[in-house]
Write a protein that holds these residues in place. Structure first.
Motif, PDB file in Angstrom:
ATOM      1  N   ALA A  94      -6.297  27.948  12.895  1.00  4.87           N
ATOM      2  CA  ALA A  94      -7.597  27.704  12.164  1.00  4.87           C
ATOM      3  C   ALA A  94      -8.479  27.108  13.197  1.00  4.87           C
ATOM      4  O   ALA A  94      -8.218  26.523  14.092  1.00  4.87           O
ATOM      5  CB  ALA A  94      -7.309  26.350  11.195  1.00  4.87           C
ATOM      6  N   ASP A  95      -9.672  27.358  12.869  1.00  4.87           N
ATOM      7  CA  ASP A  95     -10.875  26.883  13.659  1.00  4.87           C
ATOM      8  C   ASP A  95     -11.555  25.985  12.701  1.00  4.87           C
ATOM      9  O   ASP A  95     -11.966  26.138  11.530  1.00  4.87           O
ATOM     10  CB  ASP A  95     -11.977  28.098  13.742  1.00  4.87           C
ATOM     11  N   CYS A  96     -11.444  24.641  13.423  1.00  5.01           N
ATOM     12  CA  CYS A  96     -12.377  23.382  12.602  1.00  5.01           C
ATOM     13  C   CYS A  96     -13.668  23.736  11.844  1.00  5.01           C
ATOM     14  O   CYS A  96     -14.040  23.412  11.057  1.00  5.01           O
ATOM     15  CB  CYS A  96     -12.355  22.278  13.508  1.00  5.01           C
ATOM     16  N   ASP A  97     -14.738  24.481  12.930  1.00  2.24           N
ATOM     17  CA  ASP A  97     -15.957  24.689  12.376  1.00  2.24           C
ATOM     18  C   ASP A  97     -15.991  25.714  11.319  1.00  2.24           C
ATOM     19  O   ASP A  97     -16.761  25.648  10.284  1.00  2.24           O
ATOM     20  CB  ASP A  97     -16.582  25.266  13.479  1.00  2.24           C
ATOM     21  N   HIS A  98     -14.944  26.840  11.480  1.00  2.00           N
ATOM     22  CA  HIS A  98     -15.057  27.629  10.290  1.00  2.00           C
ATOM     23  C   HIS A  98     -14.607  27.032   8.957  1.00  2.00           C
ATOM     24  O   HIS A  98     -14.986  27.298   7.735  1.00  2.00           O
ATOM     25  CB  HIS A  98     -14.009  28.718  10.493  1.00  2.00           C
ATOM     26  N   GLU A  99     -13.574  25.984   8.972  1.00  2.00           N
ATOM     27  CA  GLU A  99     -13.122  25.267   7.957  1.00  2.00           C
ATOM     28  C   GLU A  99     -14.206  24.481   7.262  1.00  2.00           C
ATOM     29  O   GLU A  99     -14.336  24.439   6.015  1.00  2.00           O
ATOM     30  CB  GLU A  99     -11.904  24.403   8.386  1.00  2.00           C
TER      31      GLU A  99
END
Length: 176
Positions: free
Chosen positions: A30-35
């Motif tokens: 998971a990518d925090c920014d993408h989430e």
């Protein structure tokens, strides 16, 4: 299995390295920014424009808390996640923190054409990267279990460095 959390400056390769690390270890990535983008339905520059950096950081802290509660996750964080002491405590408590340390000159080369980085929308983006690196580097080092020198290294070589360091590291479980 351990939560692996990648930290470092914008352009350090957290997403690229994280995806490959997750693939090799058969973990979810998971990518925090993408989430944050998926949850809000708007891009990061729009969040900065409407809510300011403080609003974005609140969203980032919430996403970080939720994502790091998941087992078997490789997480790429945003570059400024370490600015909040509560985030640093969460990072340190919930997994193995891996700092991708890349010199400012290389970060500049990687990000200079990217228009999706609100913190670089300034008169002198190269100088801004150097300032952010000076400010954040000690914070990254404070929470890092592993430091990988990025520089000119390709993502595969960085992943191999991380895997070697993980083998040597004794921290083997997420603490919730």
């Amino acid at each position: 299995m351990t939560c692996l959390i990648l930290i470092g400056m914008m352009g350090a390769g957290k997403t690229t390295v994280g995806r490959e690390l997750a693939r090799r270890r058969k973990m979810r990535f998971a990518d925090c920014d993408h989430e944050i983008v998926a949850r809000t339905g708007v891009n990061i520059p729009t969040i900065f424009e409407i809510e300011g950096e403080a609003g974005f950081r609140r969203r980032e802290a919430q996403a970080l808390d939720e994502l790091t509660a998941e087992p078997d996750l490789v997480l790429a964080t945003g570059g400024g996640v370490v600015l909040d002491p509560a985030n640093r405590a969460l990072l340190a408590a919930r997994g193995v923190v891996i700092y991708l340390d890349v010199p400012p000159q290389i970060l500049w080369e990687r990000t200079r054409h990217d228009r999706n980085r609100p913190l670089l929308r300034v008169e002198n983006p190269r100088q801004r990267i150097e300032e952010l690196h000076r400010q954040r580097d000690p914070l990254y080092r404070e929470v890092a279990d592993i430091i990988v020198e990025g520089g000119r290294c390709n993502p595969g070589a960085m992943v191999r460095q991380i895997e070697k360091a993980l083998q040597a590291l004794d921290k083997t479980s997420c603490e919730h």
